[in-house]
Design a protein around this motif. Structure first.
Motif, PDB file in Angstrom:
ATOM      1  N   GLU A 233      46.932 -60.432  37.606  1.00 29.13           N
ATOM      2  CA  GLU A 233      46.906 -61.580  36.700  1.00 29.13           C
ATOM      3  C   GLU A 233      48.017 -61.522  35.642  1.00 29.13           C
ATOM      4  O   GLU A 233      48.357 -62.517  35.023  1.00 29.13           O
ATOM      5  CB  GLU A 233      45.534 -61.674  36.019  1.00 29.13           C
TER       6      GLU A 233
ATOM      7  N   GLY B  20      48.565 -64.510  38.771  1.00 29.07           N
ATOM      8  CA  GLY B  20      49.819 -64.007  38.223  1.00 29.07           C
ATOM      9  C   GLY B  20      50.746 -65.098  37.720  1.00 29.07           C
ATOM     10  O   GLY B  20      51.708 -64.812  37.014  1.00 29.07           O
ATOM     11  N   LYS B  21      50.467 -66.351  38.054  1.00 26.05           N
ATOM     12  CA  LYS B  21      51.380 -67.422  37.641  1.00 26.05           C
ATOM     13  C   LYS B  21      51.429 -67.538  36.114  1.00 26.05           C
ATOM     14  O   LYS B  21      52.504 -67.562  35.524  1.00 26.05           O
ATOM     15  CB  LYS B  21      50.938 -68.760  38.253  1.00 26.05           C
ATOM     16  N   ARG B  22      50.234 -67.566  35.502  1.00 30.02           N
ATOM     17  CA  ARG B  22      50.211 -67.687  34.046  1.00 30.02           C
ATOM     18  C   ARG B  22      50.837 -66.448  33.398  1.00 30.02           C
ATOM     19  O   ARG B  22      51.571 -66.559  32.424  1.00 30.02           O
ATOM     20  CB  ARG B  22      48.771 -67.865  33.559  1.00 30.02           C
ATOM     21  N   GLY B  23      50.568 -65.291  33.977  1.00 31.84           N
ATOM     22  CA  GLY B  23      51.124 -64.053  33.429  1.00 31.84           C
ATOM     23  C   GLY B  23      52.649 -64.065  33.433  1.00 31.84           C
ATOM     24  O   GLY B  23      53.297 -63.657  32.465  1.00 31.84           O
TER      25      GLY B  23
ATOM     26  N   GLN C   7      54.500 -66.490  33.096  1.00 29.88           N
ATOM     27  CA  GLN C   7      55.047 -67.481  32.163  1.00 29.88           C
ATOM     28  C   GLN C   7      55.156 -66.939  30.743  1.00 29.88           C
ATOM     29  O   GLN C   7      55.630 -67.642  29.857  1.00 29.88           O
ATOM     30  CB  GLN C   7      54.156 -68.738  32.154  1.00 29.88           C
ATOM     31  N   ARG C   8      54.726 -65.698  30.540  1.00 33.56           N
ATOM     32  CA  ARG C   8      54.828 -65.138  29.195  1.00 33.56           C
ATOM     33  C   ARG C   8      56.297 -65.001  28.802  1.00 33.56           C
ATOM     34  O   ARG C   8      57.131 -64.614  29.636  1.00 33.56           O
ATOM     35  CB  ARG C   8      54.119 -63.788  29.122  1.00 33.56           C
TER      36      ARG C   8
ATOM     37  N   ARG D 130      38.211 -67.034  33.155  1.00 30.81           N
ATOM     38  CA  ARG D 130      39.604 -66.918  33.565  1.00 30.81           C
ATOM     39  C   ARG D 130      40.429 -68.035  32.933  1.00 30.81           C
ATOM     40  O   ARG D 130      40.018 -69.196  32.924  1.00 30.81           O
ATOM     41  CB  ARG D 130      39.716 -66.995  35.091  1.00 30.81           C
ATOM     42  N   PHE D 131      41.589 -67.659  32.401  1.00 29.86           N
ATOM     43  CA  PHE D 131      42.549 -68.642  31.907  1.00 29.86           C
ATOM     44  C   PHE D 131      43.814 -68.556  32.744  1.00 29.86           C
ATOM     45  O   PHE D 131      44.440 -67.508  32.825  1.00 29.86           O
ATOM     46  CB  PHE D 131      42.865 -68.409  30.425  1.00 29.86           C
ATOM     47  N   GLY D 132      44.168 -69.644  33.385  1.00 29.27           N
ATOM     48  CA  GLY D 132      45.348 -69.681  34.244  1.00 29.27           C
ATOM     49  C   GLY D 132      46.432 -70.536  33.634  1.00 29.27           C
ATOM     50  O   GLY D 132      46.509 -70.685  32.402  1.00 29.27           O
ATOM     51  N   PRO D 133      47.305 -71.091  34.482  1.00 30.47           N
ATOM     52  CA  PRO D 133      48.393 -71.945  33.992  1.00 30.47           C
ATOM     53  C   PRO D 133      47.831 -73.078  33.140  1.00 30.47           C
ATOM     54  O   PRO D 133      46.771 -73.627  33.444  1.00 30.47           O
ATOM     55  CB  PRO D 133      49.017 -72.490  35.279  1.00 30.47           C
ATOM     56  N   GLY D 134      48.552 -73.390  32.067  1.00 30.54           N
ATOM     57  CA  GLY D 134      48.118 -74.458  31.180  1.00 30.54           C
ATOM     58  C   GLY D 134      47.354 -73.947  29.976  1.00 30.54           C
ATOM     59  O   GLY D 134      47.142 -74.675  29.011  1.00 30.54           O
ATOM     60  N   SER D 135      46.939 -72.666  30.023  1.00 29.37           N
ATOM     61  CA  SER D 135      46.213 -72.123  28.875  1.00 29.37           C
ATOM     62  C   SER D 135      47.196 -71.705  27.789  1.00 29.37           C
ATOM     63  O   SER D 135      48.366 -71.428  28.060  1.00 29.37           O
ATOM     64  CB  SER D 135      45.357 -70.927  29.313  1.00 29.37           C
TER      65      SER D 135
ATOM     66  N   ASP E 146      48.791 -69.296  24.749  1.00 27.27           N
ATOM     67  CA  ASP E 146      49.079 -67.852  24.683  1.00 27.27           C
ATOM     68  C   ASP E 146      47.857 -67.082  24.180  1.00 27.27           C
ATOM     69  O   ASP E 146      47.551 -65.996  24.668  1.00 27.27           O
ATOM     70  CB  ASP E 146      50.268 -67.582  23.754  1.00 27.27           C
TER      71      ASP E 146
ATOM     72  N   PHE F  49      45.173 -66.881  26.889  1.00 33.33           N
ATOM     73  CA  PHE F  49      45.552 -65.968  27.965  1.00 33.33           C
ATOM     74  C   PHE F  49      45.503 -64.520  27.487  1.00 33.33           C
ATOM     75  O   PHE F  49      45.020 -63.627  28.186  1.00 33.33           O
ATOM     76  CB  PHE F  49      46.946 -66.310  28.498  1.00 33.33           C
TER      77      PHE F  49
ATOM     78  N   TYR G 178      41.941 -63.416  27.411  1.00 35.19           N
ATOM     79  CA  TYR G 178      41.434 -63.212  28.780  1.00 35.19           C
ATOM     80  C   TYR G 178      41.961 -61.903  29.372  1.00 35.19           C
ATOM     81  O   TYR G 178      41.237 -61.138  30.007  1.00 35.19           O
ATOM     82  CB  TYR G 178      41.844 -64.413  29.637  1.00 35.19           C
ATOM     83  N   MET G 179      43.220 -61.647  29.117  1.00 37.48           N
ATOM     84  CA  MET G 179      43.866 -60.469  29.701  1.00 37.48           C
ATOM     85  C   MET G 179      43.456 -59.173  29.005  1.00 37.48           C
ATOM     86  O   MET G 179      43.182 -58.171  29.649  1.00 37.48           O
ATOM     87  CB  MET G 179      45.364 -60.633  29.515  1.00 37.48           C
TER      88      MET G 179
END
Lengths: 1003, 107
Positions: free
Chosen positions: A710, A894-897, A899-900, B28-33, B35, B38, B41-42
């Motif tokens: 992720e 992993g897509k959102r990750g 984008q950091r 879970r937070f994915g694309p669009g969330s 910082d 995310f 969540y991480m």
């Protein structure tokens, strides 16, 4: 002198003499002796040297708490250091040597430390060795190493074997003294499955030594009757020589059984580790006597009063002809009486209490023993052996009013319950003011899964020291344990123990109470680590207020006895120095194991060939027969290369690479992970798992895919094949199959549980062979059965069919850049298929190749390897794999990750090829240096090597690496320093060194 | 070594049969969330000394993931339940409240 008495000894068999040696000297003992008892019987009081000052050390105790009498035992494969003589059973032919001295026990050069003691106070190690910095490496460390360590490390492989066993019970009773026996009786009669463990080879604990009477009969009679009844119960298991050393979560107990310690070489395992699950644990572990802190209390001949009594009563050994008893309680008078009754001389009992009134002192007086009340030992005389004591007022400052000649001192500072098992899982303690000890707090027990008490303390271990209270408490504990498990204890009158009434003890932490610095410097708390009263007081003055910090700073209680003798005295001295109450200072944490456990017992059978399970491919035996050199890949063993006679591994690898590139290579690729993903939502699921799109893959085709966690960091890669409309087969890395399968299940079960997808890890169901090289197609055509032409089976497609009579699935994929087929057959046919390929391939120059050849070839092609190019901090973009990361998909793991913002930093190290200017090979793991230094004065870095090989194809060193802004710096030179001086310069180039356009794999 | 009952197969499994999976009931937070979302969540975990909800997998048994409510300080287990839920079952919450009146709830 210490000697064997002519009569008595309840544990020895005078008919069975046993010969043993100590430091090469032949000695004699009896069956039933401990080594300590036998040494004393041979007048060997001096048995070792202390850790720091190398002071002479004698036997102090008679049990597991012994800090001094540790020896090297045995020889060769049965050599063991630091064996406690007080718990070692004597056997014929035993050999022991003393430790921590040079050149000899009697004359030890290290004793100079003793004369320099005032320069070696608490925290010495933290205060010295700091300046000058270079001196640490060249002067201090070599000297410290030379003098550090207790005992020798065994040099030979352990000749013994060890085993582990599981056991389950309702009630585990730890301790086979009268308390443990009574608790086991009550629980056993109630119908509970009981396991009763006793650390010693015999039952009964202290009661028989102390002359306790139970129901009007000697304690021995009670022990015998209890054992008879327990042995007759089918629900009770009895085990001696078995130490319950640790209590863990939810009633899990570990115990070490000394099976063949005393019968070495008889074929039985040396030790057995019991892994026990118990509903309730009854801790009937007794109590340990505390020493008193007076000057010279470490001189050989000064012993615990209870130990002196044990040696006289159990083994008929007198530690000395004339023994002075020093005490703050009534119990020690038992020792004076036992000595007197054995015909030995007790010149005086020195009692710190001003008024001495109990029954036991009265009996001592009646025997004509002189009692000095309100008195103290001011100083012990002697060096390697006690020669006398100077006595004075306990209330005074240390003026001696008289000297008494003696050759042994029996001391008693009161008793501390053994609370270890109670405390291991968080049981709390209360300070008992009257007895001056910590005992279990029944209101705050360690708890088990359902929130109820897991451990129940019984008898002396619960602070019930007098025999009467002890038995009543144990009776209650046994009933409580049974009741807690829903069983009904039978109504029976608890046995009654009679013992003389004891008057109150008086806490005495230093003796005499006004002793000045000179005396305090000679009052030992921790005998093995040489921690004295003055050291703890110094730590307090230097600001150490926490007992845990003081322990580490002074090393108090950090020796192999873990403070069993010294801790309470030490923290009382600390509390006094801090003007605090003892309960406020508290204890250090009790952690398992209670006594040292042999590593061999913890390892059990898991050593050598069965250290861990091995995974073998169906072709493993063939590789072995060929003399393959194996390397571990996860739990698999894979051929690294197949060296021929006279070849080095390096030469073999080069031959395999060249042969595969020019003719034909065969690789056992069975370890490759194979996971079937099937169901109406399988495509959608794989689109979430892989960074690229898998749902659009046409049936019959293959696609390379990347998986990220992720955070967007690479986790695995492999080729995915679409089998039919709702079935995909995912190849993973060899080491990754189980992990990736678990990862898939995690998301399916815990996040997308409404998706209709099934997974199956079929890695071991198939044997897989890579047929690689320009002649690959010729070989398959010779076997025949299906069309493997370029037109019928193009690159990145797969087909089911038959080759040479084998049902197979053929994938046209390549990890080498050559024309390549990966062929899967049922695992059961793997060996036959492999042999058929080798036989039929001979005319085309077929040779097997190993994993190193595979690595070299993939590096020549610039293909990444998970674990080499990745380390959990590398994204696909860092490896310039942008083409394999979908920009269209709304979401994937992993897509959102990715984008950091910091992952988009253009300064990130990215994948490039590295070509050394001089053609040499860059050392593995080398870093590229940049100008300047960082905040720590170290050279700045701008990249690192991730894969580096000699390429037999290009005849030069090639490497892949991650370099700052790498892809923008093609043609620039970077520098890699080598270990041991010098450096290698390398040019930044494309990572694809060989066949850049990929024409060879596509023929 | 803990013992947890697998709600799928009913086995009272010893810790060696299980593999841990960290905190339960994470969203879970994915694309669009954002910082912050995310990051939480991480990386943000409660790590309490006390009542905690955890993910466990009966890895060397039936292979199923499940959730467990237990006290990290005393190792008392309040209950285990299937993973296919976004919040703890009411009966387990009630049990915890009865045993730990000070407990502030799982959020």
């Amino acid at each position: 002198m210490s000697t064997r008495l002519a009569r008595g000894g309840r544990l020895i068999d005078r008919g069975a003499a046993q010969e043993f040696t100590f430091n090469g000297k032949r000695m004699k003992g009896f069956k039933g002796d401990t080594l300590a008892a036998a040494l004393l019987a041979n007048d060997q009081m001096l048995v070792g040297r202390s850790f720091k000052y190398h002071r002479p050390r004698g036997i102090v105790a008679s049990g597991a708490e012994e800090p001094n009498a540790l020896v090297n035992m045995g020889e060769g494969g049965r050599f063991e250091p630091n064996q406690r003589t007080t718990t070692t059973e004597l056997f014929d032919g035993l050999t022991a040597t003393s430790q921590n001295h040079w050149p000899s026990l009697e004359f030890d050069v290290g004793v100079v430390n003793n004369y320099a003691a005032r320069f070696l106070p608490a925290g010495f190690y933290y205060k010295t060795f700091i300046h000058p910095r270079a001196a640490w490496k060249h002067l201090f460390e070599p000297i410290v190493r030379q003098s550090a360590g207790l005992g020798k490390v065994p040099k030979d492989r352990d000749a013994d074997r060890y085993e582990q066993a599981y056991a389950f019970c309702d009630v585990l009773v730890a301790g086979g003294g009268v308390a443990g026996l009574q608790a086991a009786l009550v629980a056993g009669r109630a119908g509970a499955r009981v396991i009763l463990l006793e650390q010693a080879p015999h039952w009964g604990g202290r009661a028989p030594v102390d002359g306790v009477e139970i129901d009007g009969k000697p304690a021995e009679a009670f022990v015998e009757a209890a054992l008879a009844e327990l042995s007759a119960m089918e629900n009770v298991t009895l085990r001696t020589r078995c130490m319950a050393f640790g209590v863990y979560d939810h009633g899990y107990v570990l115990a070490e059984e000394r099976v063949a310690d005393h019968t070495p070489g008889d074929g039985r395992p040396k030790k057995r580790l019991w892994r026990i699950r118990a509903g309730r644990i009854v801790s009937a572990t007794g109590a340990i006597e505390r020493p008193l802190s007076f000057a010279g209390n470490d001189i050989p001949g000064v012993m615990l009063a209870s130990a002196v009594r044990d040696y006289v009563v159990n083994w008929a050994v007198s530690p000395g002809d004339r023994t002075v008893v020093v005490t703050n309680n009534d119990d020690a008078y038992r020792t004076a009486i036992a000595l007197k009754e054995a015909g030995l001389d007790v010149p005086a009992v020195i009692d710190a209490r001003p008024n001495v009134t109990g029954d036991l002192p009265a009996k001592a007086r009646a025997l004509g023993i002189r009692i000095e009340t309100g008195s103290a030992i001011v100083k012990v005389k002697g060096s390697k052996r006690v020669t006398g004591v100077a006595i004075g007022l306990q209330a005074g400052e240390g003026a001696a009013r008289e000297e008494i000649a003696c050759d042994a001192v029996a001391m008693s500072g009161g008793w501390s319950p053994v609370v270890h098992l109670w405390s291991h899982c968080g049981g709390k303690l209360v300070w008992d003011e009257a007895a001056a000890h910590f005992r279990p707090d029944a209101a705050r027990p360690p708890i088990t899964h359902d929130g109820s008490a897991m451990v129940i303390a019984a008898g002396a271990a619960n602070g019930a020291l007098p025999a009467g209270e002890c038995l009543a408490d144990a009776d209650r504990a046994g009933a409580e344990a049974a009741q807690a498990l829903g069983m009904k204890p039978k109504k029976a009158k608890a046995p009654e123990a009679a013992a003389p009434a004891e008057a109150r003890m008086e806490p005495v932490w230093i003796m005499p109470q006004g002793a000045g610095p000179a005396l305090r410097m000679k009052m030992w708390l921790d005998y093995q680590n040489d921690v004295k009263v003055s050291d703890v007081q110094l730590a307090a003055r230097e600001g150490y207020t926490s007992v845990e910090h003081t322990k580490r700073y002074t090393t108090l209680g950090m020796a192999t006895d873990q403070g069993k003798l010294s801790n309470i005295n030490g923290l009382a001295v600390l509390a006094d120095s801090l003007n605090a109450e003892i309960p406020q200072v508290g204890t250090t944490t009790f952690r398992p194991p209670y006594t040292p456990v042999t590593i061999g017992a913890l390892a059990g059978e898991s050593r050598g060939d069965i250290f861990q399970p091995l995974r073998r491919t169906p072709m493993h035996a063939w590789h072995e027969a060929q003399g393959a050199y194996f390397e571990p890949v996860g739990l698999w063993r894979r051929p690294y290369c197949y060296p021929r006679a006279g070849e080095t591994h390096e030469q073999a690898v080069h031959r395999e690479v060249t042969n595969t590139r020019e003719r034909l290579g065969l690789l056992d690729a069975s370890t490759l992970g194979k996971i079937i993903v099937k169901g109406p939502d399988a495509g959608r699921f794989l689109d979430m798992l892989y960074t690229n799109v898998m749902s659009s893959l046409p049936v019959g085709k293959c696609r390379y895919g990347l998986m990220c966690n992720e955070q967007g960091f690479l986790s695995d890669d492999g080729v995915v094949a679409r089998i039919d409309e709702d079935t995909w087969l995912c190849h993973t890395t060899s080491g990754g199959a189980d992990r990736i399968h678990a990862w898939m299940e995690d998301w399916l079960q815990c996040e997308w549980w409404d998706w209709k997808v099934y997974t199956a890890n079929v890695t071991e169901q198939y044997a897989q062979v890579a047929v690689v090289g320009p002649n690959a197609r010729k070989l398959l055509e010779k076997l025949g059965g299906m069309d493997v032409s370029r037109e019928a089976l193009p690159f990145m497609q797969w087909a089911d069919g038959e080759l040479g009579g084998f049902r197979c699935r053929v994938y046209r994929i390549s990890f080498s850049g050559e024309l390549s087929y990966e062929i899967a057959v049922p695992a059961s046919e793997g060996m036959a298929f492999w042999k058929a390929l080798n036989d039929a391939g001979a005319e085309f120059g077929a040779m097997p190749y190993g994993t190193e050849c595979l690595h070299v070839m993939r590096a020549e092609k610039g293909f990444i390897m998970i674990g080499d190019e990745t380390d959990g901090t590398v994204t696909p973009l860092d490896l310039c794999l942008d083409w394999a990361v979908s920009k269209k998909k709304a979401d994937f793991l992993g897509k959102r990750g990715m984008q950091r913002t910091y992952l988009a930093n253009p300064e990130r190290w990215k994948l490039v090829g590295l070509e050394t200017l001089d053609g040499s090979v860059i050392p593995d793991g080398a870093y590229a240096v940049a100008p300047g230094v960082n905040g720590n004065g170290q050279r700045n870095t701008e990249g690192r090597v991730t894969s580096t090989y000699y390429s037999p194809t290009l005849k030069r060193g090639i490497a892949m690496g991650l370099v700052r802004r790498g892809p923008e710096r093609m043609g620039e030179t970077v520098e890699f320093p080598k270990v041991g001086g010098g450096s290698v310069k390398a040019r930044i180039v494309s990572p694809v060194f060989y066949d850049k356009d990929g024409e060879k794999q596509n023929v | 070594m803990l013992i947890l009952e697998c709600p799928c197969c009913g086995v009272k499994a010893e810790e060696t049969e299980l593999s841990p999976g960290g905190e339960a009931h994470l969203k879970r937070f994915g694309p669009g969330s954002s910082d912050e979302e995310f990051e939480a969540y991480m990386f943000a975990r409660k790590n309490p000394k006390g009542v905690h909800f955890e993910r466990w997998r009966h890895a060397y048994g039936c292979g199923k993931w499940f959730l467990a409510a237990r006290c990290t300080a005393t190792l008392e287990v309040f209950g285990t339940y299937p993973a296919q839920t976004s919040e703890p079952p009411a009966d387990i919450v009630a049990k915890i409240k009865a045993k730990r009146p000070d407990w502030k709830g799982y959020k």
